[in-house]
Design a protein around this motif. Structure first.
Motif, PDB file in Angstrom:
ATOM      1  N   THR A 187     -44.801  -6.530  39.842  1.00  0.00           N
ATOM      2  CA  THR A 187     -44.581  -6.560  38.387  1.00  0.00           C
ATOM      3  C   THR A 187     -44.400  -5.155  37.821  1.00  0.00           C
ATOM      4  O   THR A 187     -43.584  -4.951  36.912  1.00  0.00           O
ATOM      5  CB  THR A 187     -45.755  -7.263  37.679  1.00  0.00           C
ATOM      6  N   GLU A 188     -45.133  -4.176  38.355  1.00  0.00           N
ATOM      7  CA  GLU A 188     -44.948  -2.800  37.901  1.00  0.00           C
ATOM      8  C   GLU A 188     -43.549  -2.289  38.260  1.00  0.00           C
ATOM      9  O   GLU A 188     -42.911  -1.591  37.468  1.00  0.00           O
ATOM     10  CB  GLU A 188     -45.998  -1.880  38.536  1.00  0.00           C
TER      11      GLU A 188
ATOM     12  N   LEU B   4     -46.158   0.835  43.934  1.00  0.00           N
ATOM     13  CA  LEU B   4     -46.157  -0.048  42.765  1.00  0.00           C
ATOM     14  C   LEU B   4     -46.315  -1.495  43.205  1.00  0.00           C
ATOM     15  O   LEU B   4     -45.855  -1.881  44.281  1.00  0.00           O
ATOM     16  CB  LEU B   4     -44.852   0.091  41.983  1.00  0.00           C
TER      17      LEU B   4
ATOM     18  N   GLN C  11     -41.037  -3.785  35.885  1.00  0.00           N
ATOM     19  CA  GLN C  11     -41.170  -3.139  34.582  1.00  0.00           C
ATOM     20  C   GLN C  11     -40.554  -1.738  34.598  1.00  0.00           C
ATOM     21  O   GLN C  11     -39.857  -1.346  33.663  1.00  0.00           O
ATOM     22  CB  GLN C  11     -42.651  -3.060  34.164  1.00  0.00           C
ATOM     23  N   ARG C  12     -40.779  -0.986  35.644  1.00  0.00           N
ATOM     24  CA  ARG C  12     -40.198   0.363  35.759  1.00  0.00           C
ATOM     25  C   ARG C  12     -38.667   0.301  35.818  1.00  0.00           C
ATOM     26  O   ARG C  12     -37.983   1.140  35.244  1.00  0.00           O
ATOM     27  CB  ARG C  12     -40.725   1.070  37.009  1.00  0.00           C
TER      28      ARG C  12
END
Length: 132
Positions: free
Chosen positions: A81-82, A78, A85-86
């Motif tokens: 930012t991913e 990831l 978010q997760r």
């Protein structure tokens, strides 16, 4: 010499119930007066039932910081930012989410500390740091 029974000499075989009725009426009045005094409600605090214990296991995530500074969440690569978010999504779905953080031997220390700080900031309270 005739014997005659006069009314005066004969005994009456009836029971006198007047005193019994008087006693019963007095008892009835006493019970009628005292009944409202005895039947006052009792103030008692009863124990409350405890909520059922949640036996489901919390969501468990595994974050690995690689030598090149990459993040892997549950063996999935990831971006930064991913990842954030997760982590936000995981906390929203289960507030008891736990995170296990591990880093390879040559991983950048700053990336590990950043991941720990961001996870804490996003509301993950249970964070474990492990060796890979």
């Amino acid at each position: 010499m005739a014997f005659s029974a006069s009314a005066r000499d004969s005994m009456v075989a009836e029971m006198n119930i007047t005193p019994l009725v008087d006693v019963m009426l007095v008892l009835l009045v006493i019970f009628m007066v005292s009944a409202p005094l005895v039947s006052q409600p009792i103030q008692a605090s009863l124990p409350q039932s405890t909520p059922p214990i949640d036996t489901t296991r919390p969501q468990n995530l595994r974050l690995t910081v690689g030598d090149d500074g990459s993040y892997r969440l549950d063996d999935r690569m990831l971006t930064t930012t991913e990842l954030w978010q997760r982590l936000d999504d995981a906390v929203l779905s289960d507030p008891r989410t736990t995170l296990q953080v591990s880093a390879t031997s040559n991983a950048d220390y700053q990336r590990v500390v950043t991941a720990l700080a961001e996870a804490r900031q996003r509301g993950i309270a249970d964070i474990a740091v492990q060796q890979p």
